[in-house]
Design a protein around this motif. Structure first.
Motif, PDB file in Angstrom:
ATOM      1  N   ILE A 250      -5.475  -7.943  -2.108  1.00  0.00           N
ATOM      2  CA  ILE A 250      -5.765  -6.514  -2.324  1.00  0.00           C
ATOM      3  C   ILE A 250      -5.494  -6.234  -3.800  1.00  0.00           C
ATOM      4  O   ILE A 250      -4.388  -5.826  -4.175  1.00  0.00           O
ATOM      5  CB  ILE A 250      -4.896  -5.619  -1.410  1.00  0.00           C
ATOM      6  N   PRO A 251      -6.477  -6.472  -4.677  1.00  0.00           N
ATOM      7  CA  PRO A 251      -6.238  -6.419  -6.125  1.00  0.00           C
ATOM      8  C   PRO A 251      -5.687  -5.095  -6.642  1.00  0.00           C
ATOM      9  O   PRO A 251      -4.964  -5.077  -7.644  1.00  0.00           O
ATOM     10  CB  PRO A 251      -7.618  -6.705  -6.715  1.00  0.00           C
ATOM     11  N   ASN A 252      -6.017  -3.995  -5.985  1.00  0.00           N
ATOM     12  CA  ASN A 252      -5.531  -2.695  -6.468  1.00  0.00           C
ATOM     13  C   ASN A 252      -4.213  -2.285  -5.816  1.00  0.00           C
ATOM     14  O   ASN A 252      -3.788  -1.131  -5.933  1.00  0.00           O
ATOM     15  CB  ASN A 252      -6.590  -1.606  -6.248  1.00  0.00           C
ATOM     16  N   PHE A 253      -3.557  -3.222  -5.141  1.00  0.00           N
ATOM     17  CA  PHE A 253      -2.269  -2.908  -4.535  1.00  0.00           C
ATOM     18  C   PHE A 253      -1.267  -2.479  -5.605  1.00  0.00           C
ATOM     19  O   PHE A 253      -1.181  -3.090  -6.675  1.00  0.00           O
ATOM     20  CB  PHE A 253      -1.713  -4.120  -3.781  1.00  0.00           C
ATOM     21  N   THR A 254      -0.491  -1.450  -5.309  1.00  0.00           N
ATOM     22  CA  THR A 254       0.524  -0.948  -6.230  1.00  0.00           C
ATOM     23  C   THR A 254       1.913  -1.299  -5.712  1.00  0.00           C
ATOM     24  O   THR A 254       2.250  -0.939  -4.574  1.00  0.00           O
ATOM     25  CB  THR A 254       0.422   0.585  -6.379  1.00  0.00           C
ATOM     26  N   PRO A 255       2.729  -2.008  -6.503  1.00  0.00           N
ATOM     27  CA  PRO A 255       4.113  -2.243  -6.090  1.00  0.00           C
ATOM     28  C   PRO A 255       4.784  -0.924  -5.699  1.00  0.00           C
ATOM     29  O   PRO A 255       4.658   0.079  -6.410  1.00  0.00           O
ATOM     30  CB  PRO A 255       4.755  -2.854  -7.337  1.00  0.00           C
ATOM     31  N   THR A 256       5.494  -0.931  -4.585  1.00  0.00           N
ATOM     32  CA  THR A 256       5.938   0.307  -3.950  1.00  0.00           C
ATOM     33  C   THR A 256       7.397   0.230  -3.518  1.00  0.00           C
ATOM     34  O   THR A 256       7.860  -0.806  -3.040  1.00  0.00           O
ATOM     35  CB  THR A 256       5.055   0.613  -2.720  1.00  0.00           C
TER      36      THR A 256
ATOM     37  N   TYR B 207       7.581   6.947   0.515  1.00  0.00           N
ATOM     38  CA  TYR B 207       7.057   5.816  -0.239  1.00  0.00           C
ATOM     39  C   TYR B 207       6.830   6.269  -1.681  1.00  0.00           C
ATOM     40  O   TYR B 207       6.275   7.346  -1.915  1.00  0.00           O
ATOM     41  CB  TYR B 207       5.738   5.313   0.351  1.00  0.00           C
ATOM     42  N   ILE B 208       7.262   5.463  -2.642  1.00  0.00           N
ATOM     43  CA  ILE B 208       7.125   5.801  -4.057  1.00  0.00           C
ATOM     44  C   ILE B 208       6.360   4.677  -4.743  1.00  0.00           C
ATOM     45  O   ILE B 208       6.856   3.558  -4.852  1.00  0.00           O
ATOM     46  CB  ILE B 208       8.498   5.982  -4.732  1.00  0.00           C
ATOM     47  N   LYS B 209       5.138   4.968  -5.180  1.00  0.00           N
ATOM     48  CA  LYS B 209       4.329   3.971  -5.884  1.00  0.00           C
ATOM     49  C   LYS B 209       4.704   3.959  -7.366  1.00  0.00           C
ATOM     50  O   LYS B 209       4.905   5.018  -7.968  1.00  0.00           O
ATOM     51  CB  LYS B 209       2.843   4.267  -5.707  1.00  0.00           C
ATOM     52  N   LEU B 210       4.780   2.762  -7.959  1.00  0.00           N
ATOM     53  CA  LEU B 210       5.136   2.652  -9.367  1.00  0.00           C
ATOM     54  C   LEU B 210       3.939   3.013 -10.241  1.00  0.00           C
ATOM     55  O   LEU B 210       2.794   2.673  -9.917  1.00  0.00           O
ATOM     56  CB  LEU B 210       5.631   1.241  -9.681  1.00  0.00           C
TER      57      LEU B 210
ATOM     58  N   GLY C 138       1.435   8.144 -15.730  1.00  0.00           N
ATOM     59  CA  GLY C 138       1.464   8.603 -14.349  1.00  0.00           C
ATOM     60  C   GLY C 138       0.403   7.990 -13.465  1.00  0.00           C
ATOM     61  O   GLY C 138       0.235   8.418 -12.320  1.00  0.00           O
ATOM     62  N   GLN C 139      -0.308   6.962 -13.970  1.00  0.00           N
ATOM     63  CA  GLN C 139      -1.326   6.297 -13.168  1.00  0.00           C
ATOM     64  C   GLN C 139      -0.726   5.102 -12.428  1.00  0.00           C
ATOM     65  O   GLN C 139       0.084   4.366 -12.998  1.00  0.00           O
ATOM     66  CB  GLN C 139      -2.476   5.815 -14.063  1.00  0.00           C
ATOM     67  N   PRO C 140      -1.098   4.876 -11.165  1.00  0.00           N
ATOM     68  CA  PRO C 140      -0.546   3.747 -10.422  1.00  0.00           C
ATOM     69  C   PRO C 140      -0.821   2.415 -11.121  1.00  0.00           C
ATOM     70  O   PRO C 140      -1.922   2.183 -11.625  1.00  0.00           O
ATOM     71  CB  PRO C 140      -1.272   3.814  -9.075  1.00  0.00           C
ATOM     72  N   ILE C 141       0.187   1.552 -11.169  1.00  0.00           N
ATOM     73  CA  ILE C 141       0.007   0.221 -11.737  1.00  0.00           C
ATOM     74  C   ILE C 141      -0.470  -0.719 -10.633  1.00  0.00           C
ATOM     75  O   ILE C 141      -0.595  -0.336  -9.467  1.00  0.00           O
ATOM     76  CB  ILE C 141       1.309  -0.306 -12.359  1.00  0.00           C
ATOM     77  N   THR C 142      -0.725  -1.957 -10.998  1.00  0.00           N
ATOM     78  CA  THR C 142      -1.025  -3.010 -10.030  1.00  0.00           C
ATOM     79  C   THR C 142       0.012  -4.116 -10.190  1.00  0.00           C
ATOM     80  O   THR C 142       0.893  -4.045 -11.051  1.00  0.00           O
ATOM     81  CB  THR C 142      -2.425  -3.609 -10.255  1.00  0.00           C
ATOM     82  N   GLY C 143      -0.114  -5.130  -9.355  1.00  0.00           N
ATOM     83  CA  GLY C 143       0.725  -6.309  -9.490  1.00  0.00           C
ATOM     84  C   GLY C 143       0.054  -7.409 -10.281  1.00  0.00           C
ATOM     85  O   GLY C 143       0.552  -8.540 -10.327  1.00  0.00           O
TER      86      GLY C 143
END
Length: 420
Positions: A89-95, A112-115, A120-125
């Motif tokens: 899931i390439p757009n997964f955000t560490p949470t 749940y808190i997305k990094l 302020g934009q969600p990051i990916t792994g």
């Protein structure tokens, strides 16, 4: 009137907080543990369910409310592929997941808190680009296409919550130590000298961590003044071939006020395939750390916790933080030196004694034992990383991650055990 009213309101708010703390600091009912986290399915890839799991790569307790915890995922569900990994899931955000043990003794998810990046934009792994903490890994999509890098990407492995509600997270890329707001927005990113992020720095030598084996564990001292991080395995100092002391790894401290760092040696019981994972504080100098291998507990795996003490251990940082090979002994790096050579040079590792063997104590069956929180009174909360319920079936193809003893899909589980 305002001058009188404000102190009264402040007193009322403080009293309310203290009353809440009194309620929350009553004895917590841990009798229903071990207990799995509640899960849904994130996606189905090649007919395999990827669960909304991964929580347990790192763990920390709420700073004031007993029975509340935070756990964090790593970079997301992935499988080995070619010279890198496939991101399922390439757009997964560490949470981060915030949960509590409620009055019934059950796990209750609170938030749940997305990094997020500083904007302020969600990051990916996804891995970082060269110069920003790159591991040299190439990220692939499920179809084998090459994915982009992410300047703010994180392979998060540990989490600390500060008294002000902000988070500190360490990872396996840079390695980075990242400060996030209570809402998960990046405030500061601390990386080794030579990695182009932020102004405060870690020693340059830490950038020679092995890929996928960076700063696996981190905690904060009870006085709130210092972060203490564990490097997962022997680093490649000066190179992979020459780093022959496979039982040597490092602990690094970071003074939050001054930015001063220190390094200490840790002697693993196992070899190159074993890992030093999460760390939790007992006092400002005494800690508990995980040592584990990659096998399932029911198949002879090693899952142990040791008490360690920094008192009396040697600071091996050296005088030059920019030295990419760090302190040397007789022109050899520490990772090139034998323990006899290190001892002859007068350098002492941290002391350690066994606190608990989870396999013999509770029949722990998971492979990835990665999160611990000291609860006081010689009780320890422990968490596993379930890899989102999937593992590699060869050539990057996922399959369900099955526990060999029970035949069930591995899922994130919280335990509480007594330690020595």
């Amino acid at each position: 009137m305002k001058k009188i009213l404000l102190p009264v309101l402040a007193f009322m708010a403080l009293t309310a907080c203290n009353n809440d703390d009194n309620v929350n600091n009553q004895d917590i009912n841990y009798s229903k543990l071990p207990q799995e986290f509640p899960f849904a399915t994130l996606a189905t890839v090649n007919g395999v369910d990827v669960i909304n799991g991964g929580f347990g790569s790192g763990a920390t307790a709420h700073p004031t409310r007993k029975g509340e915890f935070y756990v964090i995922t790593d970079r997301g569900p992935n499988t080995a592929y070619s010279n890198g990994i496939k991101f399922l899931i390439p757009n997964f955000t560490p949470t981060i997941m915030h949960f509590k043990i409620n009055a019934d003794g059950n796990i209750e998810v609170l938030k749940y808190i997305k990094l997020k990046n500083p904007s302020g934009q969600p990051i990916t792994g996804l891995p970082n680009p060269i110069g920003m903490g790159s591991t040299g890994e190439i990220a692939y999509g499920v179809d084998g296409s090459v994915l982009p890098t992410d300047n703010y990407g994180l392979d998060s492995e540990s989490i600390v919550v500060a008294a002000d509600g902000t988070f500190w997270v360490s990872d396996e890329y840079g390695p980075h130590i990242v400060h996030y707001s209570a809402e998960g927005v990046e405030i500061e990113r601390i990386s080794p000298i030579g990695v182009n992020t932020g102004t405060r720095k870690l020693p340059a030598v830490l950038a020679k961590r092995r890929p996928n084996r960076g700063m696996e564990g981190m905690c904060m001292t009870p006085d709130g003044k210092m972060l203490v991080g564990t490097m997962q395995s022997t680093m490649y100092v000066p190179t992979k071939v020459l780093a022959t002391n496979t039982t040597l790894t490092r602990i690094v401290t970071f003074d939050l006020a001054t930015g001063q760092t220190k390094q200490y040696l840790y002697k693993q019981d196992g070899g190159a395939s074993d890992s030093v994972c999460d760390i939790t504080a007992i006092s400002n100098s005494e800690f508990l750390v995980i040592e584990r291998d990659g096998n399932f507990g029911s198949q002879g795996g090693t899952k142990k916790v040791y008490r360690i003490n920094l008192t009396g251990a040697s600071d091996v940082t050296g005088s030059d933080l920019t030295a990419v090979d760090g302190l040397k002994i007789n022109n050899k790096t520490l990772e090139q030196s034998t323990w006899d050579e290190i001892n002859t040079a007068g350098l002492k590792p941290v002391s350690k004694t066994l606190a608990v063997d989870l396999v013999s104590k509770i029949g722990y069956e998971h492979d990835k034992f990665e999160g611990i929180v000291y609860l006081g009174g010689n009780k320890l909360a422990i968490f596993n990383d379930d890899d989102f319920g999937v593992v590699d079936n060869g050539n990057g193809t996922p399959k369900a991650k099955i526990l060999p003893k029970t035949g069930k899909v591995d899922k994130g589980t919280m335990y509480v055990v007594d330690i020595q």
